[in-house]
Scaffold this motif. Structure first.
Motif, PDB file in Angstrom:
ATOM      1  N   ASP A 110     -17.218 -14.236 -17.266  1.00  0.00           N
ATOM      2  CA  ASP A 110     -16.372 -15.191 -16.553  1.00  0.00           C
ATOM      3  C   ASP A 110     -17.216 -16.399 -16.171  1.00  0.00           C
ATOM      4  OD1 ASP A 110     -17.880 -14.437 -14.338  1.00  0.00           O
ATOM      5  OD2 ASP A 110     -16.347 -13.089 -13.554  1.00  0.00           O
ATOM      6  N   PHE A 111     -16.629 -17.346 -15.414  1.00  0.00           N
ATOM      7  CA  PHE A 111     -17.340 -18.582 -15.102  1.00  0.00           C
ATOM      8  C   PHE A 111     -18.502 -18.374 -14.129  1.00  0.00           C
ATOM      9  CE2 PHE A 111     -13.249 -20.765 -16.366  1.00  0.00           C
ATOM     10  CZ  PHE A 111     -13.785 -21.289 -17.527  1.00  0.00           C
ATOM     11  N   ASP A 112     -18.585 -17.183 -13.526  1.00  0.00           N
ATOM     12  CA  ASP A 112     -19.722 -16.868 -12.666  1.00  0.00           C
ATOM     13  C   ASP A 112     -20.857 -16.215 -13.447  1.00  0.00           C
ATOM     14  OD1 ASP A 112     -18.560 -17.806 -10.278  1.00  0.00           O
ATOM     15  OD2 ASP A 112     -17.371 -15.968 -10.131  1.00  0.00           O
ATOM     16  N   GLY A 113     -20.622 -15.993 -14.756  1.00  0.00           N
ATOM     17  CA  GLY A 113     -21.651 -15.385 -15.582  1.00  0.00           C
ATOM     18  C   GLY A 113     -21.590 -13.876 -15.649  1.00  0.00           C
ATOM     19  N   ASN A 114     -20.544 -13.278 -15.083  1.00  0.00           N
ATOM     20  CA  ASN A 114     -20.415 -11.829 -15.137  1.00  0.00           C
ATOM     21  C   ASN A 114     -19.929 -11.389 -16.515  1.00  0.00           C
ATOM     22  OD1 ASN A 114     -21.008 -11.414 -12.274  1.00  0.00           O
ATOM     23  ND2 ASN A 114     -19.005 -12.346 -11.921  1.00  0.00           N
ATOM     24  N   PHE A 115     -20.581 -10.388 -17.076  1.00  0.00           N
ATOM     25  CA  PHE A 115     -20.206  -9.873 -18.398  1.00  0.00           C
ATOM     26  C   PHE A 115     -18.813  -9.258 -18.360  1.00  0.00           C
ATOM     27  CE2 PHE A 115     -19.866  -6.250 -21.299  1.00  0.00           C
ATOM     28  CZ  PHE A 115     -20.101  -6.880 -22.511  1.00  0.00           C
ATOM     29  N   LYS A 116     -18.014  -9.529 -19.397  1.00  0.00           N
ATOM     30  CA  LYS A 116     -16.662  -8.980 -19.464  1.00  0.00           C
ATOM     31  C   LYS A 116     -16.523  -7.967 -20.601  1.00  0.00           C
ATOM     32  CE  LYS A 116     -13.161 -11.465 -18.212  1.00  0.00           C
ATOM     33  NZ  LYS A 116     -12.075 -12.489 -18.128  1.00  0.00           N
ATOM     34  N   ARG A 117     -16.827  -8.352 -21.838  1.00  0.00           N
ATOM     35  CA  ARG A 117     -16.691  -7.420 -22.958  1.00  0.00           C
ATOM     36  C   ARG A 117     -17.360  -8.030 -24.188  1.00  0.00           C
ATOM     37  NH1 ARG A 117     -11.843  -9.802 -22.000  1.00  0.00           N
ATOM     38  NH2 ARG A 117     -10.861 -11.008 -23.670  1.00  0.00           N
ATOM     39  N   LYS A 118     -17.483  -7.224 -25.219  1.00  0.00           N
ATOM     40  CA  LYS A 118     -18.034  -7.694 -26.485  1.00  0.00           C
ATOM     41  C   LYS A 118     -17.279  -7.011 -27.617  1.00  0.00           C
ATOM     42  CE  LYS A 118     -21.669  -4.147 -26.734  1.00  0.00           C
ATOM     43  NZ  LYS A 118     -23.120  -3.892 -26.897  1.00  0.00           N
ATOM     44  N   PHE A 119     -17.372  -7.590 -28.799  1.00  0.00           N
ATOM     45  CA  PHE A 119     -16.794  -6.935 -29.979  1.00  0.00           C
ATOM     46  C   PHE A 119     -17.509  -7.423 -31.215  1.00  0.00           C
ATOM     47  CE2 PHE A 119     -14.133 -10.574 -28.862  1.00  0.00           C
ATOM     48  CZ  PHE A 119     -14.028 -11.280 -30.053  1.00  0.00           C
ATOM     49  N   GLY A 120     -17.403  -6.623 -32.266  1.00  0.00           N
ATOM     50  CA  GLY A 120     -18.063  -6.937 -33.521  1.00  0.00           C
ATOM     51  C   GLY A 120     -19.409  -6.257 -33.643  1.00  0.00           C
ATOM     52  N   GLN A 121     -19.811  -6.026 -34.890  1.00  0.00           N
ATOM     53  CA  GLN A 121     -21.135  -5.519 -35.224  1.00  0.00           C
ATOM     54  C   GLN A 121     -21.466  -6.015 -36.624  1.00  0.00           C
ATOM     55  OE1 GLN A 121     -20.835  -1.260 -35.067  1.00  0.00           O
ATOM     56  NE2 GLN A 121     -19.558  -1.115 -36.895  1.00  0.00           N
ATOM     57  N   PRO A 122     -22.724  -6.000 -37.035  1.00  0.00           N
ATOM     58  CA  PRO A 122     -23.057  -6.502 -38.361  1.00  0.00           C
ATOM     59  C   PRO A 122     -22.320  -5.745 -39.459  1.00  0.00           C
ATOM     60  CG  PRO A 122     -25.034  -6.256 -37.032  1.00  0.00           C
ATOM     61  CD  PRO A 122     -23.927  -5.602 -36.266  1.00  0.00           C
ATOM     62  N   GLY A 123     -21.810  -6.503 -40.429  1.00  0.00           N
ATOM     63  CA  GLY A 123     -21.114  -5.882 -41.541  1.00  0.00           C
ATOM     64  C   GLY A 123     -20.104  -6.805 -42.163  1.00  0.00           C
ATOM     65  N   GLU A 124     -19.437  -6.320 -43.194  1.00  0.00           N
ATOM     66  CA  GLU A 124     -18.483  -7.127 -43.945  1.00  0.00           C
ATOM     67  C   GLU A 124     -17.041  -6.649 -43.800  1.00  0.00           C
ATOM     68  OE1 GLU A 124     -19.818  -7.097 -47.971  1.00  0.00           O
ATOM     69  OE2 GLU A 124     -21.674  -8.180 -47.538  1.00  0.00           O
ATOM     70  N   ASP A 125     -16.823  -5.481 -43.221  1.00  0.00           N
ATOM     71  CA  ASP A 125     -15.465  -4.974 -43.048  1.00  0.00           C
ATOM     72  C   ASP A 125     -14.729  -5.792 -41.986  1.00  0.00           C
ATOM     73  OD1 ASP A 125     -15.888  -2.956 -44.911  1.00  0.00           O
ATOM     74  OD2 ASP A 125     -16.584  -1.525 -43.392  1.00  0.00           O
ATOM     75  N   PRO A 126     -13.393  -5.760 -41.975  1.00  0.00           N
ATOM     76  CA  PRO A 126     -12.654  -6.434 -40.910  1.00  0.00           C
ATOM     77  C   PRO A 126     -13.111  -5.955 -39.533  1.00  0.00           C
ATOM     78  CG  PRO A 126     -11.171  -5.794 -42.669  1.00  0.00           C
ATOM     79  CD  PRO A 126     -12.506  -5.169 -42.995  1.00  0.00           C
ATOM     80  N   GLY A 127     -13.330  -6.896 -38.652  1.00  0.00           N
ATOM     81  CA  GLY A 127     -13.841  -6.580 -37.324  1.00  0.00           C
ATOM     82  C   GLY A 127     -15.339  -6.672 -37.217  1.00  0.00           C
ATOM     83  N   ASN A 128     -16.030  -6.576 -38.358  1.00  0.00           N
ATOM     84  CA  ASN A 128     -17.471  -6.781 -38.379  1.00  0.00           C
ATOM     85  C   ASN A 128     -17.775  -8.252 -38.623  1.00  0.00           C
ATOM     86  OD1 ASN A 128     -17.780  -4.043 -38.045  1.00  0.00           O
ATOM     87  ND2 ASN A 128     -18.184  -3.623 -40.197  1.00  0.00           N
ATOM     88  N   LEU A 129     -19.018  -8.639 -38.362  1.00  0.00           N
ATOM     89  CA  LEU A 129     -19.360 -10.053 -38.421  1.00  0.00           C
ATOM     90  C   LEU A 129     -20.684 -10.273 -39.144  1.00  0.00           C
ATOM     91  CD1 LEU A 129     -18.410 -10.925 -34.732  1.00  0.00           C
ATOM     92  CD2 LEU A 129     -17.178 -11.666 -36.776  1.00  0.00           C
ATOM     93  N   GLY A 130     -20.773 -11.420 -39.820  1.00  0.00           N
ATOM     94  CA  GLY A 130     -21.996 -11.829 -40.481  1.00  0.00           C
ATOM     95  C   GLY A 130     -22.393 -13.219 -40.028  1.00  0.00           C
TER      96      GLY A 130
END
Length: 226
Positions: free
Chosen positions: A1-21
């Motif tokens: 959020d705008f105070d710098g508090n972590f909210k969530r993450k998604f994705g990991q290395p890869g080529e499948d849908p949902g993964n990221l390069g």
């Protein structure tokens, strides 16, 4: 959020849908997150909860294909503008990924108006003007809503001459539009962000080399809040 508090993450290395390069300059439009994937040669569209919704493009040099896309801008009608880094071009696609047109000659570096030297990012203003961070061209190029060249700036004649002065760049890596239409450009090797009027008039810069508060070490992007 705008105070710098972590909210969530998604994705990991890869080529499948949902993964990221190597995800690059992100864009949100109508509640969806558009992610250029530099290594996967595609644009992946997520819900804001991290759900992968669709993939646009694939590796290649043809219409609608990419070779290291680094930025995407989305027009109000859903049209996409993508900087195609190694293909030395900007592509415009319909919302479904259908090719519309391109700026620049595929695979050819140039320093004249409408040519590119490894473009790094794009942004669309409220009036429909397309701004391109022409990375190693050390400049910004602007194109009118009808696609015609409008203007450019960065160093003498905006022709690939770099430097530390106001309005000059040493690799322009990102371009963003502020709420009043001003243009913010990340100036990589100058360790700063520069702010311009829409016509390219220099307004102010901020940041300098260092690791202290308000300083940068190779600034790569800036996003402007409403």
């Amino acid at each position: 959020d705008f105070d710098g508090n972590f909210k969530r993450k998604f994705g990991q290395p890869g080529e499948d849908p949902g993964n990221l390069g190597r995800p690059m300059n992100l864009t949100i439009h109508n509640g969806e997150l558009y992610v250029p994937e530099y290594f996967n040669d595609r644009i992946q569209v997520f819900g804001l909860d991290g759900t992968s919704k669709r993939i646009i493009g694939e590796a290649g040099k043809g219409p609608g294909q990419f070779n290291a896309p680094g930025g995407v801008a989305v027009a109000p009608d859903g049209s996409l503008f993508v900087n195609d880094f190694y293909n030395q071009r900007i592509q415009q696609l319909k919302a479904d990924g259908t090719f519309v047109r391109q700026w620049g000659t595929t695979g050819e570096i140039g320093i004249s108006a409408g040519e590119f030297n490894y473009p790094t990012d794009v942004a669309v203003a409220a009036d429909g003007t397309l701004y391109v961070a022409d990375g190693y061209g050390d400049r910004v190029q602007a194109f009118a809503p009808d696609g015609s060249f409008s203007h450019k700036w960065g160093g003498p004649f905006a022709m690939n001459i770099f430097g530390p002065f106001n309005g000059w760049f040493a690799v322009a890596t990102n371009v963003s539009i502020g709420p009043e239409g001003n243009v913010f450009v990340a100036d990589f090797y100058n360790d700063r962000v520069q702010k311009f009027a829409p016509d390219g008039t220099f307004l102010v810069d901020f940041g300098d080399s260092g690791d202290g508060p308000g300083q940068f070490n190779h600034v790569i992007a800036a996003a402007v809040a409403g």
